[in-house]
Design a protein around this motif. Structure first.
Motif, mmCIF file in Angstrom:
data_model
loop_
_atom_site.group_PDB
_atom_site.id
_atom_site.type_symbol
_atom_site.label_atom_id
_atom_site.label_comp_id
_atom_site.label_asym_id
_atom_site.label_seq_id
_atom_site.Cartn_x
_atom_site.Cartn_y
_atom_site.Cartn_z
ATOM 1 N N LYS A 23 3.335 2.161 -15.810
ATOM 2 C CA LYS A 23 2.852 1.917 -14.450
ATOM 3 C C LYS A 23 1.629 2.755 -14.099
ATOM 4 O O LYS A 23 0.703 2.273 -13.426
ATOM 5 C CB LYS A 23 3.976 2.203 -13.450
ATOM 6 N N HIS A 24 1.606 4.009 -14.550
ATOM 7 C CA HIS A 24 0.569 4.938 -14.107
ATOM 8 C C HIS A 24 -0.561 5.177 -15.101
ATOM 9 O O HIS A 24 -1.617 5.693 -14.718
ATOM 10 C CB HIS A 24 1.205 6.287 -13.753
ATOM 11 N N ASN A 47 8.671 3.325 -18.472
ATOM 12 C CA ASN A 47 8.278 2.575 -17.280
ATOM 13 C C ASN A 47 7.273 3.344 -16.426
ATOM 14 O O ASN A 47 6.328 2.772 -15.882
ATOM 15 C CB ASN A 47 9.512 2.230 -16.433
ATOM 16 N N SER A 48 7.491 4.658 -16.306
ATOM 17 C CA SER A 48 6.590 5.484 -15.509
ATOM 18 C C SER A 48 5.194 5.513 -16.123
ATOM 19 O O SER A 48 4.181 5.349 -15.417
ATOM 20 C CB SER A 48 7.150 6.913 -15.396
ATOM 21 N N TYR A 50 2.955 15.211 -13.922
ATOM 22 C CA TYR A 50 4.281 15.400 -14.509
ATOM 23 C C TYR A 50 4.574 16.882 -14.743
ATOM 24 O O TYR A 50 5.692 17.346 -14.508
ATOM 25 C CB TYR A 50 4.419 14.640 -15.833
ATOM 26 N N TYR A 77 -2.048 11.918 -14.915
ATOM 27 C CA TYR A 77 -0.602 11.668 -14.985
ATOM 28 C C TYR A 77 0.133 12.857 -15.592
ATOM 29 O O TYR A 77 1.150 13.314 -15.053
ATOM 30 C CB TYR A 77 -0.318 10.412 -15.820
ATOM 31 N N GLU A 79 13.029 5.285 -18.512
ATOM 32 C CA GLU A 79 12.345 5.718 -17.297
ATOM 33 C C GLU A 79 10.975 6.315 -17.620
ATOM 34 O O GLU A 79 10.009 6.110 -16.880
ATOM 35 C CB GLU A 79 13.205 6.710 -16.522
ATOM 36 N N LEU A 134 5.935 9.439 -9.374
ATOM 37 C CA LEU A 134 6.131 9.205 -10.810
ATOM 38 C C LEU A 134 7.189 8.138 -11.100
ATOM 39 O O LEU A 134 7.180 7.520 -12.157
ATOM 40 C CB LEU A 134 6.523 10.514 -11.500
ATOM 41 N N GLY A 135 8.121 7.960 -10.162
ATOM 42 C CA GLY A 135 9.134 6.926 -10.324
ATOM 43 C C GLY A 135 10.367 7.325 -11.111
ATOM 44 O O GLY A 135 10.998 6.476 -11.745
ATOM 45 N N TYR A 136 10.738 8.616 -11.069
ATOM 46 C CA TYR A 136 11.936 9.059 -11.787
ATOM 47 C C TYR A 136 13.143 9.096 -10.852
ATOM 48 O O TYR A 136 13.010 9.378 -9.668
ATOM 49 C CB TYR A 136 11.703 10.430 -12.425
#
Length: 210
Positions: free
Chosen positions: A98-99, A94-95, A113, A109, A91, A178-180
């Motif tokens: 993407k960012h 991937n995050s 976070y 970023y 994860e 963030l996509g978590y």
């Protein structure tokens, strides 16, 4: 916030290994290592936690690419010392992929976070106060309670206290951006809770002696 009052502040006490600060710092090393490896960063000052990690553990740069060896080493330590799952790292990967497409994206970023992790831990410290008194031997129960509280934070839109309502809304926004997943958040929070409980327990005898 009880156990989490000094969570992200520099800890000057001589606490044993496997404490909250070590866990949070090692997680930052993994984040910065992935960023360095993905973007081909060569200036080590751009990733200060990686620089400290390299010096402390004398990790040579792998294949001339900063971040590769450090990513592998920090990941191995996090799995061995804290029992993190493979999905936890996927994860993060991937995050970041993407960012963080350019070096200009990195500071924003990492700032986002940091806001996410700070708000998440303050909120969980508030919502789970009485549950922290549960003995560490009941790991399964504490894990389940952590999972349920994280789920509430991610799905419940109305809270009685204004500060809790605002912080929960902030955490949900960070999570989406963030996509978590809830699973990732649970794993992160649970480890911090267990480590904080151990630190608090070891401090008490020292305070009694003093």
């Amino acid at each position: 916030m009880g156990l989490f009052d000094k969570l992200f502040k520099k800890n000057t006490e001589n606490l044993p290994s496997k404490n909250v600060e070590d866990f949070v710092s090692l997680t930052r090393v993994y984040f910065q290592s992935v960023i360095a490896a993905n973007l081909g960063i060569t200036n080590i000052r751009f990733v200060p936690d990686v620089a400290n990690f390299k010096r402390l553990f004398k990790i040579p740069t792998q294949g001339g690419r900063l971040g590769q060896a450090e990513k592998t080493a920090s990941r191995k330590m996090l799995i061995q010392d804290y029992g993190l799952s493979e999905n936890f790292f996927k994860e993060i990967d991937n995050s970041i992929k993407k960012h963080c497409r350019t070096q200009n994206d990195v500071q924003g970023y990492l700032f986002m976070y940091q806001g996410f992790s700070n708000d998440l831990m303050m909120l969980m410290g508030n919502l789970m106060q009485w549950k922290f008194r549960i003995p560490s031997v009941f790991k399964g129960a504490l894990r389940t309670m952590t999972e349920k509280t994280v789920h509430d934070v991610c799905t419940k839109t109305v809270w009685k206290k204004d500060d809790v309502h605002k912080t929960a809304a902030s955490v949900r926004q960070y999570k989406e951006r963030l996509g978590y997943s809830e699973q990732w958040m649970t794993e992160y929070v649970y480890n911090v809770v267990m480590l904080a409980k151990k630190e608090a327990k070891k401090k008490k005898p020292e305070e009694t002696k003093a």
